[in-house]
Design a protein around this motif. Structure first.
Motif, PDB file in Angstrom:
ATOM      1  N   GLU A   1       0.829  -1.212   0.000  1.00  0.00           N
ATOM      2  CA  GLU A   1       0.000   0.000   0.000  1.00  0.00           C
ATOM      3  C   GLU A   1       0.862   1.260   0.000  1.00  0.00           C
ATOM      4  N   ARG A   2       1.826   1.285   0.906  1.00  0.00           N
ATOM      5  CA  ARG A   2       2.684   2.472   1.034  1.00  0.00           C
ATOM      6  C   ARG A   2       3.567   2.629  -0.195  1.00  0.00           C
ATOM      7  N   PHE A   3       4.041   1.529  -0.749  1.00  0.00           N
ATOM      8  CA  PHE A   3       4.887   1.554  -1.943  1.00  0.00           C
ATOM      9  C   PHE A   3       4.133   2.170  -3.121  1.00  0.00           C
ATOM     10  N   LEU A   4       2.899   1.724  -3.343  1.00  0.00           N
ATOM     11  CA  LEU A   4       2.109   2.282  -4.446  1.00  0.00           C
ATOM     12  C   LEU A   4       1.790   3.752  -4.203  1.00  0.00           C
ATOM     13  N   GLU A   5       1.513   4.097  -2.955  1.00  0.00           N
ATOM     14  CA  GLU A   5       1.269   5.502  -2.620  1.00  0.00           C
ATOM     15  C   GLU A   5       2.503   6.340  -2.941  1.00  0.00           C
ATOM     16  N   HIS A   6       3.679   5.805  -2.587  1.00  0.00           N
ATOM     17  CA  HIS A   6       4.938   6.513  -2.851  1.00  0.00           C
ATOM     18  C   HIS A   6       5.114   6.756  -4.349  1.00  0.00           C
ATOM     19  N   LEU A   7       4.691   5.802  -5.173  1.00  0.00           N
ATOM     20  CA  LEU A   7       4.813   5.934  -6.621  1.00  0.00           C
ATOM     21  C   LEU A   7       3.668   6.743  -7.230  1.00  0.00           C
ATOM     22  N   GLY A   8       2.726   7.171  -6.404  1.00  0.00           N
ATOM     23  CA  GLY A   8       1.597   7.946  -6.902  1.00  0.00           C
ATOM     24  C   GLY A   8       0.573   7.119  -7.663  1.00  0.00           C
ATOM     25  N   ILE A   9       0.499   5.843  -7.355  1.00  0.00           N
ATOM     26  CA  ILE A   9      -0.420   4.938  -8.052  1.00  0.00           C
ATOM     27  C   ILE A   9      -1.661   4.717  -7.194  1.00  0.00           C
ATOM     28  N   GLU A  10      -2.801   5.064  -7.726  1.00  0.00           N
ATOM     29  CA  GLU A  10      -4.055   4.949  -6.983  1.00  0.00           C
ATOM     30  C   GLU A  10      -4.825   3.678  -7.316  1.00  0.00           C
ATOM     31  N   ARG A  11      -4.449   3.011  -8.407  1.00  0.00           N
ATOM     32  CA  ARG A  11      -5.189   1.826  -8.851  1.00  0.00           C
ATOM     33  C   ARG A  11      -4.262   1.002  -9.737  1.00  0.00           C
ATOM     34  N   ALA A  12      -4.273  -0.318  -9.549  1.00  0.00           N
ATOM     35  CA  ALA A  12      -3.372  -1.165 -10.327  1.00  0.00           C
ATOM     36  C   ALA A  12      -3.984  -2.544 -10.536  1.00  0.00           C
ATOM     37  N   HIS A  13      -3.545  -3.180 -11.617  1.00  0.00           N
ATOM     38  CA  HIS A  13      -3.804  -4.610 -11.797  1.00  0.00           C
ATOM     39  C   HIS A  13      -2.754  -5.369 -10.986  1.00  0.00           C
ATOM     40  N   PHE A  14      -3.179  -6.439 -10.315  1.00  0.00           N
ATOM     41  CA  PHE A  14      -2.259  -7.253  -9.529  1.00  0.00           C
ATOM     42  C   PHE A  14      -2.093  -8.612 -10.211  1.00  0.00           C
ATOM     43  N   VAL A  15      -0.867  -8.966 -10.528  1.00  0.00           N
ATOM     44  CA  VAL A  15      -0.544 -10.307 -11.037  1.00  0.00           C
ATOM     45  C   VAL A  15       0.332 -10.948  -9.972  1.00  0.00           C
ATOM     46  N   ALA A  16      -0.207 -11.951  -9.294  1.00  0.00           N
ATOM     47  CA  ALA A  16       0.407 -12.384  -8.039  1.00  0.00           C
ATOM     48  C   ALA A  16       0.531 -13.896  -7.957  1.00  0.00           C
ATOM     49  N   HIS A  17       1.673 -14.344  -7.484  1.00  0.00           N
ATOM     50  CA  HIS A  17       1.992 -15.768  -7.392  1.00  0.00           C
ATOM     51  C   HIS A  17       2.211 -16.161  -5.929  1.00  0.00           C
ATOM     52  N   ASP A  18       1.731 -17.361  -5.550  1.00  0.00           N
ATOM     53  CA  ASP A  18       2.035 -17.939  -4.240  1.00  0.00           C
ATOM     54  C   ASP A  18       1.599 -16.972  -3.127  1.00  0.00           C
ATOM     55  N   ILE A  19       2.468 -16.636  -2.170  1.00  0.00           N
ATOM     56  CA  ILE A  19       2.018 -15.751  -1.089  1.00  0.00           C
ATOM     57  C   ILE A  19       1.749 -14.334  -1.587  1.00  0.00           C
ATOM     58  N   GLY A  20       2.298 -13.989  -2.764  1.00  0.00           N
ATOM     59  CA  GLY A  20       1.925 -12.708  -3.357  1.00  0.00           C
ATOM     60  C   GLY A  20       0.439 -12.638  -3.628  1.00  0.00           C
ATOM     61  N   GLY A  21      -0.162 -13.799  -3.936  1.00  0.00           N
ATOM     62  CA  GLY A  21      -1.607 -13.851  -4.114  1.00  0.00           C
ATOM     63  C   GLY A  21      -2.349 -13.584  -2.821  1.00  0.00           C
ATOM     64  N   GLY A  22      -1.785 -14.044  -1.716  1.00  0.00           N
ATOM     65  CA  GLY A  22      -2.387 -13.732  -0.419  1.00  0.00           C
ATOM     66  C   GLY A  22      -2.368 -12.246  -0.141  1.00  0.00           C
ATOM     67  N   VAL A  23      -1.264 -11.578  -0.499  1.00  0.00           N
ATOM     68  CA  VAL A  23      -1.174 -10.126  -0.339  1.00  0.00           C
ATOM     69  C   VAL A  23      -2.236  -9.438  -1.198  1.00  0.00           C
ATOM     70  N   ALA A  24      -2.379  -9.887  -2.443  1.00  0.00           N
ATOM     71  CA  ALA A  24      -3.373  -9.287  -3.340  1.00  0.00           C
ATOM     72  C   ALA A  24      -4.780  -9.448  -2.776  1.00  0.00           C
ATOM     73  N   LEU A  25      -5.098 -10.619  -2.245  1.00  0.00           N
ATOM     74  CA  LEU A  25      -6.433 -10.851  -1.687  1.00  0.00           C
ATOM     75  C   LEU A  25      -6.695  -9.961  -0.471  1.00  0.00           C
ATOM     76  N   ILE A  26      -5.690  -9.783   0.371  1.00  0.00           N
ATOM     77  CA  ILE A  26      -5.846  -8.902   1.529  1.00  0.00           C
ATOM     78  C   ILE A  26      -6.167  -7.482   1.068  1.00  0.00           C
ATOM     79  N   LEU A  27      -5.440  -7.003   0.055  1.00  0.00           N
ATOM     80  CA  LEU A  27      -5.666  -5.643  -0.421  1.00  0.00           C
ATOM     81  C   LEU A  27      -6.974  -5.521  -1.199  1.00  0.00           C
ATOM     82  N   ALA A  28      -7.374  -6.559  -1.907  1.00  0.00           N
ATOM     83  CA  ALA A  28      -8.661  -6.527  -2.608  1.00  0.00           C
ATOM     84  C   ALA A  28      -9.802  -6.383  -1.618  1.00  0.00           C
ATOM     85  N   ASP A  29      -9.638  -6.954  -0.443  1.00  0.00           N
ATOM     86  CA  ASP A  29     -10.647  -6.840   0.612  1.00  0.00           C
ATOM     87  C   ASP A  29     -10.527  -5.505   1.351  1.00  0.00           C
TER      88      ASP A  29
END
Length: 286
Positions: A91-119
């Motif tokens: 979240e903070r990384f995307l904020e730092h880059l000025g990104i308000e919305r992104a597509h997530f392509v996520a593998h393994d535990i990266g998918g868990g991170v994506a699901l947490i943020l989707a919620d």
């Protein structure tokens, strides 16, 4: 791609606002267009996507960070390694880059991170491609539980290399895809003394309690979602993808034949083409 070439285009930023001092984040950022965030799992780093980044970057701005504790991002004993914390950092990384919305392509535990943020932040996650992702109580797998024992922090580089190469060989259906460049690239950060310790800390942090609370909320995740899944995976079986398709209202599945866990390496051409075909059906965010 050799690791030297991959590393040469990585950038590093100091990310504040997460813990009491800045965290160092290494990442690739190439291409133009809508932001597409690549999230790796364990025990990899963003090099897992080394053969798909350039193809995806023909159509999107591709951003591939090393999660904290992984690859060449911060590896100090100064922070939590859980996927909940990784979501905070993302979240903070995307904020730092000025990104308000992104597509997530996520593998393994990266998918868990994506699901947490989707919620947690549905407005941040425009869509998801989840590839052999953790979910429900499907993880951590036995090999990662064993790796997380503190005694492994004292492994010698060759001992860690042997463990990791065995894991990557097991998780590929196409054994010819265990190339010298892939082996060298994917294990190198974890054959350095601080990398060995950091990887063991990462493995010790894996906790199914960070995905099981999402189970009842999956039907409320309205993001278009592709389950891009290696059919031969013994760690995250395709039955997990089938369950996610049933539970998520806008999910569809693309099984990858003759592929196991490390899908971006097993068949990078299919991984990239299936991802692009899916994403290009999604209306451009305004």
């Amino acid at each position: 791609m050799k690791i030297q070439d991959f590393r040469s285009r990585q950038q590093t930023i100091s990310l504040d606002g997460v813990i009491d001092e800045p965290l160092q984040i290494a990442y690739t950022d190439i291409g133009e267009g809508e932001p597409l965030l690549l999230m790796h799992g364990i025990p990899t780093w963003s090099f897992l996507f080394h053969e798909v980044i350039d193809e995806l970057a023909k159509h999107y701005r591709v951003i591939a960070p090393d999660m904290v504790g992984y690859g060449y991002s911060d590896r100090r004993d100064r922070f939590d390694r859980s996927i909940e914390f990784q979501a905070d950092v993302t979240e903070r990384f995307l904020e730092h880059l000025g990104i308000e919305r992104a597509h997530f392509v996520a593998h393994d535990i990266g998918g868990g991170v994506a699901l947490i943020l989707a919620d947690r932040r549905p407005e941040l996650v425009q869509s998801m491609v989840l590839s052999n992702s953790v979910a429900y109580d499907s993880w951590p797998v036995d090999e990662m539980l064993a790796l997380g024992h503190p005694r492994n922090a004292k492994l010698q580089p060759e001992e860690m290399r042997e463990k990791l190469v065995e894991s990557f060989e097991f998780g590929l259906s196409r054994k010819e895809r265990l190339t010298d460049d892939f082996k060298e690239g994917i294990v190198t950060p974890y054959c350095e003394p601080d990398g060995i310790v950091s990887l063991v800390r990462n493995a010790a942090s894996l906790n199914t309690n960070h995905t099981t609370p999402l189970t009842d909320r999956l039907p409320k995740m309205n993001q278009p979602t592709l389950l891009l899944w290696g059919e031969d995976d013994k760690w995250q079986p395709i039955s997990t993808a089938e369950r996610l398709v049933e539970d998520m209202p806008h999910a569809e599945m693309h099984p990858m034949k003759n592929c196991s866990h490390w899908t971006p390496q097993d068949n990078p051409e299919e991984f990239a083409s299936a991802t692009l075909e899916f994403l290009q059906r999604i209306p451009v965010a305004v």
